[in-house]
Design a protein around this motif. Sequence first.
Motif, short mmCIF file in Angstrom:
data_model
loop_
_atom_site.label_atom_id
_atom_site.label_comp_id
_atom_site.label_asym_id
_atom_site.label_seq_id
_atom_site.Cartn_x
_atom_site.Cartn_y
_atom_site.Cartn_z
N THR A 233 0.87 -1.19 0.00
CA THR A 233 0.00 0.00 0.00
C THR A 233 0.90 1.23 0.00
N ASP A 234 0.92 2.01 1.10
CA ASP A 234 1.78 3.19 1.13
C ASP A 234 3.00 3.00 2.04
N ILE A 235 3.27 1.78 2.44
CA ILE A 235 4.45 1.47 3.25
C ILE A 235 5.56 0.99 2.32
N SER A 236 6.72 1.60 2.40
CA SER A 236 7.84 1.23 1.53
C SER A 236 8.99 0.67 2.35
N TRP A 237 9.71 -0.28 1.76
CA TRP A 237 10.87 -0.85 2.44
C TRP A 237 11.90 -1.27 1.39
N GLY A 238 13.14 -1.44 1.83
CA GLY A 238 14.18 -1.80 0.89
C GLY A 238 15.35 -2.50 1.57
N ASN B 13 15.90 -0.81 5.27
CA ASN B 13 15.14 0.36 5.69
C ASN B 13 13.67 0.14 5.44
N ILE B 14 12.84 0.80 6.24
CA ILE B 14 11.39 0.74 6.08
C ILE B 14 10.82 2.11 6.43
N ASN B 15 9.78 2.51 5.72
CA ASN B 15 9.15 3.81 5.91
C ASN B 15 7.63 3.64 5.96
N ILE B 16 7.02 4.18 7.04
CA ILE B 16 5.57 4.06 7.21
C ILE B 16 4.99 5.45 7.40
N ALA C 44 7.24 7.53 9.80
CA ALA C 44 8.18 6.87 10.70
C ALA C 44 9.10 5.99 9.87
N SER C 45 10.37 5.92 10.27
CA SER C 45 11.33 5.14 9.50
C SER C 45 12.24 4.36 10.43
N TYR C 46 12.80 3.29 9.89
CA TYR C 46 13.79 2.50 10.61
C TYR C 46 14.79 1.96 9.61
N ASN C 47 16.10 2.02 9.93
CA ASN C 47 17.10 1.43 9.06
C ASN C 47 18.24 0.88 9.91
N THR C 48 18.87 -0.14 9.38
CA THR C 48 20.00 -0.77 10.04
C THR C 48 21.03 -1.18 9.01
N SER C 49 22.30 -1.19 9.38
CA SER C 49 23.36 -1.53 8.43
C SER C 49 24.51 -2.22 9.14
N THR C 50 25.29 -2.99 8.39
CA THR C 50 26.50 -3.63 8.88
C THR C 50 27.57 -3.56 7.81
N ASP C 51 28.85 -3.44 8.22
CA ASP C 51 29.93 -3.35 7.24
C ASP C 51 30.75 -4.64 7.15
N PHE C 52 30.25 -5.72 7.76
CA PHE C 52 30.89 -7.04 7.72
C PHE C 52 32.26 -7.05 8.42
N ARG C 53 32.55 -6.01 9.20
CA ARG C 53 33.78 -5.98 9.98
C ARG C 53 33.45 -5.90 11.47
N GLY C 54 32.23 -6.28 11.81
CA GLY C 54 31.81 -6.25 13.20
C GLY C 54 31.14 -4.97 13.61
N ARG C 55 31.03 -3.98 12.69
CA ARG C 55 30.38 -2.72 13.03
C ARG C 55 28.95 -2.72 12.49
#
Length: 875
Positions: free
Chosen positions: A568-573, A594-597, A616-627
Amino acid sequence: MSYLDYGAGSDKMTTLDTRGKTLKRTMLTPLAMLLVASTFSARADNYFNPRFLSDDPESVADLSGFEKGLEAPPGTYRVDIYMNDGYMSTRDVTFEYSTDGKRLEPCLTRSQLATLGVNTLTLPDIAVMKSTACVPFTRLIADSSSSFDVGRQRLNISVPQAFMGNQARGYIAPELWDNGITAGLLNYNYTGSEVRSQNGGTRNYSYLNLQSGLNVGAWRLRDNSTWSYSSGAASNENRWQHVNTWLERDITAWRSRLTVGDSYTAGDIFEGINFRGIQVASDDNMLPDSQRGFAPVIHGIARGTARVSIKQNGYEIYQTTVPPGAFTIGDLYAAGNSGDLQVTVKEADGSVQVFTVPFSSVPMLQREGQVKFAATAGQYRSGNGMQDKPTFFQGTSLWGLPDGWTVYGGTRASSDYRSFNVGLGKNLGYLGAVSADITQANATLPDDTRHQGQSLRFLYSKSLNDTGTNLQLVGYRYSTQGFYTLADTAWHRMSGYTVVSEDGIVNVKPKFTDYYNLNYSKRGRLQATVTQQVGRSSTIYLTGSHQSYWNTGRADEQLQIGYNSTITDISWGLSYSLSKNAWSDDKDQLLAFNINIPFSHWMRSDTRSAFKNASASYNTSTDFRGRTAGTAGLYGTLLEDNNLSYSVQTGYASGGSGTSGGTGNAGLNYRGTYGNSNIGYSHSGDYRQLYYGVSGGVLAHENGVTFSQPLNDTSVLIKAPGAGHVGVENQTGVRTDWRGYAVLPYAMDYRENRVALNTDSLANNVELEEAVVSVVPTRGAVVRAEFKARVGMKVLMTLTRDGKPVPFGSIVSYEAGQSGSIVADGGQVYLTGLSPAGKIKVKWGESANESCTATYSLPADSQNRALSYSSAVCR
């Protein structure tokens, strides 16, 4: 009850809300329907009895002019023009009586007909007429016709195809292009930040970009400079850098542009380079949209609030601050139109990501008979201090042939370099489009060795509509071991690099950029940009490149892949990025979600809540080096014009070489009449950052100085003296200043631009004769869109003569006959722009005794009212 208002040069009608609160432009009112539908639609052989309007025939104006079927009197109307059922433009057209007096005919000149696509050169009777004369084309062109729909303000013109020219749809004659006014321009963009650490260290950064210019006639003078400043424990810097200066103008007859000074070559045949010299090159913007045959969009991921800097050919062309998470930059003001882009993402803790976005052209197909060319002579120019500035010459051309073929080629030469290219492209129809070319080059390198080699390039693009796949660009280049470019010969040494410091971080090896090693010449390069539609609301995208070198197994690698979807109008990637340089062992990787509502997901469509435009939004990331890092946030817009945007985020960061802990940021961005501004605060681990910025434009012209939002290459000066603080339609935060001037910061080159003022924001004592103006600017022009504002009181006046109301349908004129209204029932007439006292003239027939003059004086408090009431005796 409604009343009719005929403005100067226009017979459009105005509806008055009798409560005195709202005035709206309309085409027909109930009174007009009575007057027009019942009266004007009578046929020539019918007589309209004025007793239908009044028992006293003398109380009705002379309506005989409408008894022949006319729906409106002669005059100038703003109409939508349709040629052979296709929309062409909106403009003012003067209408006159036809020879039989039964209808109105448009007064169009020879050049106006040519603009509409009529081939006037094949019509001898029209070709010999004066350029300013009204052409009676319906009598001179067999089977042609015109009709004017008054209610819809639409002019329909029909001309047999045999008399139409070969202009493409959307063609606008060069005679209508506007070079604009003489003006001085200045764009400024300042960003700054202060970063503090818990150990007491403080670092300050400032960046200022100034883009200045001068327009005189068709000439455009431009200059671009930057200033950067930084201070802190690691180092101090205070540097001005001149990016480029150039002078340019159109060469209309060649559909091309002359440039003198600092510019860039196109990257369609040879790789694009910056130069200082002179260039004449085709400009596809001068072609209509239907005849026009690439700036890249930058995708990246920031771990925290970060500064993003983009360089091209050694020059910094863009800098901004982005919040944590995935970001997209699609508004580059590039100093060059080709050449790989080096993107640097610098976090608040001083850590740095560096990746390169390949910048190439799509297959070079041209329409049949179309020729695209460029000739350049000048000095190679690089912002990298490790390169020389050899003088060179370059010439290229592309020629469209029948059956979808295109042949192209060119040459580039300097004292140490000579190359020649030849290629062929083909439209394969369902199979897509393909081009292939070969370049022969002879080069002398910095170690004085001579080399010769060839480079074979293959490009392909295809959209598979049935499967939703779009191969935007797939290319492969193979070069022999002795092939080098002009840029390769400009290096001082055979190999080198630049060091990028990592502020405040110890025991971490430095970052290296601008790598090159001419001992390992380029071998093969594969690049691709692919998008795939998944269902109705999801897309997978992939962009990547792989550059290999002779005599080594090392390679440059760039990859970005992602999946975007909406429910609907909720987007994520979900996205992944990889960047690796052949001469470095470092490999930068990031995986992000990421997700956007939007809050409107839970609200009614008619809600007036302040959170209607919030998400409202939420995002998370990792660099594969433990961060790893993650943020949750709220963002949206406020104010009536939605020109105040805000964002608040909180999150976490852990692992890696930097400090761990909670993160957060808050920011505001305001887009106003006189410029834009932003401010924000963020914290991450041991670091606190305050960032801020202002940007805008300054336009100096013959009527003074006008401040605005940042100016694009082409802009519009709105001139509406007396109409202060009026909004511009479809423009966030753009309003006229206190004098009635504003700048529309961008416009389309060589296209018709519709500029409209919001009449709902007019002051009570102001009314516009026309609220819409159309302009067709040339590239780099500042065109004037002039609006005529009536400043004065709005009055509902009752006019009497010999103790009786003046005749119904009389025309009331004032301001030396430049404005007028039609009298309604009971002698009432609605007038705008009146001074406190004066005279008005009333006319209801052609004879001398069918007119009178009234002297009026309005009440003292009229200026404080939205609508005043008055009466006057006409003598």
